[in-house]
Design a protein around this motif. Structure first.
Motif, PDB file in Angstrom:
ATOM      1  N   SER A  40       0.844  -1.187   0.000  1.00  0.00           N
ATOM      2  CA  SER A  40       0.000   0.000   0.000  1.00  0.00           C
ATOM      3  C   SER A  40       0.882   1.240   0.000  1.00  0.00           C
ATOM      4  O   SER A  40       2.055   1.185   0.376  1.00  0.00           O
ATOM      5  N   CYS A  41       0.281   2.345  -0.428  1.00  0.00           N
ATOM      6  CA  CYS A  41       1.037   3.595  -0.484  1.00  0.00           C
ATOM      7  C   CYS A  41       0.070   4.767  -0.429  1.00  0.00           C
ATOM      8  O   CYS A  41      -1.075   4.655  -0.882  1.00  0.00           O
ATOM      9  N   ILE A  42       0.545   5.871   0.127  1.00  0.00           N
ATOM     10  CA  ILE A  42      -0.248   7.098   0.152  1.00  0.00           C
ATOM     11  C   ILE A  42       0.621   8.276  -0.253  1.00  0.00           C
ATOM     12  O   ILE A  42       1.743   8.417   0.233  1.00  0.00           O
ATOM     13  N   ASN A  43       0.107   9.079  -1.169  1.00  0.00           N
ATOM     14  CA  ASN A  43       0.727  10.359  -1.491  1.00  0.00           C
ATOM     15  C   ASN A  43       0.248  11.347  -0.439  1.00  0.00           C
ATOM     16  O   ASN A  43      -0.939  11.697  -0.404  1.00  0.00           O
ATOM     17  N   ILE A  44       1.147  11.799   0.425  1.00  0.00           N
ATOM     18  CA  ILE A  44       0.745  12.635   1.542  1.00  0.00           C
ATOM     19  C   ILE A  44       0.109  13.936   1.060  1.00  0.00           C
ATOM     20  O   ILE A  44      -0.886  14.387   1.605  1.00  0.00           O
ATOM     21  N   GLY A  45       0.641  14.526   0.009  1.00  0.00           N
ATOM     22  CA  GLY A  45       0.157  15.824  -0.439  1.00  0.00           C
ATOM     23  C   GLY A  45      -1.306  15.819  -0.864  1.00  0.00           C
ATOM     24  O   GLY A  45      -2.077  16.692  -0.454  1.00  0.00           O
ATOM     25  N   ASP A  46      -1.703  14.848  -1.683  1.00  0.00           N
ATOM     26  CA  ASP A  46      -3.092  14.847  -2.154  1.00  0.00           C
ATOM     27  C   ASP A  46      -3.911  13.697  -1.599  1.00  0.00           C
ATOM     28  O   ASP A  46      -5.075  13.527  -1.975  1.00  0.00           O
ATOM     29  N   GLN A  47      -3.282  12.901  -0.726  1.00  0.00           N
ATOM     30  CA  GLN A  47      -3.980  11.826  -0.010  1.00  0.00           C
ATOM     31  C   GLN A  47      -4.492  10.712  -0.923  1.00  0.00           C
ATOM     32  O   GLN A  47      -5.363   9.941  -0.517  1.00  0.00           O
ATOM     33  N   THR A  48      -3.950  10.614  -2.138  1.00  0.00           N
ATOM     34  CA  THR A  48      -4.344   9.473  -2.964  1.00  0.00           C
ATOM     35  C   THR A  48      -3.689   8.209  -2.417  1.00  0.00           C
ATOM     36  O   THR A  48      -2.560   8.246  -1.918  1.00  0.00           O
ATOM     37  N   THR A  49      -4.415   7.134  -2.519  1.00  0.00           N
ATOM     38  CA  THR A  49      -3.955   5.866  -1.940  1.00  0.00           C
ATOM     39  C   THR A  49      -3.929   4.769  -2.996  1.00  0.00           C
ATOM     40  O   THR A  49      -4.679   4.820  -3.984  1.00  0.00           O
ATOM     41  N   PHE A  50      -3.094   3.773  -2.752  1.00  0.00           N
ATOM     42  CA  PHE A  50      -2.913   2.686  -3.693  1.00  0.00           C
ATOM     43  C   PHE A  50      -2.771   1.386  -2.906  1.00  0.00           C
ATOM     44  O   PHE A  50      -2.187   1.370  -1.810  1.00  0.00           O
ATOM     45  N   TYR A  51      -3.267   0.333  -3.519  1.00  0.00           N
ATOM     46  CA  TYR A  51      -3.198  -0.976  -2.868  1.00  0.00           C
ATOM     47  C   TYR A  51      -2.859  -2.043  -3.888  1.00  0.00           C
ATOM     48  O   TYR A  51      -3.321  -2.012  -5.025  1.00  0.00           O
ATOM     49  N   ARG A  52      -2.063  -2.998  -3.441  1.00  0.00           N
ATOM     50  CA  ARG A  52      -1.868  -4.196  -4.251  1.00  0.00           C
ATOM     51  C   ARG A  52      -3.119  -5.068  -4.137  1.00  0.00           C
ATOM     52  O   ARG A  52      -3.886  -4.955  -3.174  1.00  0.00           O
ATOM     53  N   ASP A  53      -3.301  -5.955  -5.092  1.00  0.00           N
ATOM     54  CA  ASP A  53      -4.482  -6.821  -5.079  1.00  0.00           C
ATOM     55  C   ASP A  53      -4.587  -7.598  -3.774  1.00  0.00           C
ATOM     56  O   ASP A  53      -5.691  -7.814  -3.256  1.00  0.00           O
ATOM     57  N   SER A  54      -3.449  -7.997  -3.222  1.00  0.00           N
ATOM     58  CA  SER A  54      -3.455  -8.795  -1.998  1.00  0.00           C
ATOM     59  C   SER A  54      -3.972  -8.007  -0.797  1.00  0.00           C
ATOM     60  O   SER A  54      -4.388  -8.596   0.202  1.00  0.00           O
ATOM     61  N   ALA A  55      -3.934  -6.668  -0.900  1.00  0.00           N
ATOM     62  CA  ALA A  55      -4.360  -5.820   0.219  1.00  0.00           C
ATOM     63  C   ALA A  55      -5.711  -5.153  -0.021  1.00  0.00           C
ATOM     64  O   ALA A  55      -6.366  -4.714   0.931  1.00  0.00           O
TER      65      ALA A  55
END
Length: 123
Positions: A49-64
């Motif tokens: 998982s990951c989050i861009n702190i500035g715009d709060q967009t988030t990302f997830y791998r399929d497993s998560a």
């Protein structure tokens, strides 16, 4: 000196939940992306998982996807990874890392790493 410090790992039964925290210091928090990576024994490290702190967009791998939620408290320079419906295959050392740009699954793009926290899910 830049530091990332994780906490919140532990032992949990399958189906349980844990919340990991990653507190950063020494960097302009809002300008970074914070990724969560994990590495199980004998396996390669993978981003979950990951989050861009500035715009709060988030990302997830399929497993998560659908089980993990990443968020941040910018006032505390802290990123959280809420993990639910944990499975034995989620067992790994979880590390947070900071990239001076946007989220990526390439660990080479991350400049700073925490020491990691162990998550163990029993069946």
């Amino acid at each position: 000196e830049v530091q990332l410090m994780e906490s919140g790992g532990g032992l949990v039964q399958a189906g349980g939940s844990l919340r990991l925290s990653c507190t950063a210091s020494g960097l302009p928090f809002d300008d970074y992306a914070i990724g969560w990576f994990r590495q199980a024994p004998g396996k390669e490290r993978e981003g979950v998982s990951c989050i861009n702190i500035g715009d709060q967009t988030t990302f997830y791998r399929d497993s998560a996807e659908g089980r993990f939620t990443v968020s941040s408290d910018n006032a505390q320079n802290t990123v959280f990874l809420q993990m639910t419906s944990l499975k034995p295959e989620d067992t790994a050392v979880y590390s947070c890392a900071a990239a001076p740009s946007f989220c990526t699954w390439s660990s080479h793009e991350y400049y700073y790493w925490g020491q990691g926290t162990q998550v163990t899910v029993s069946s």
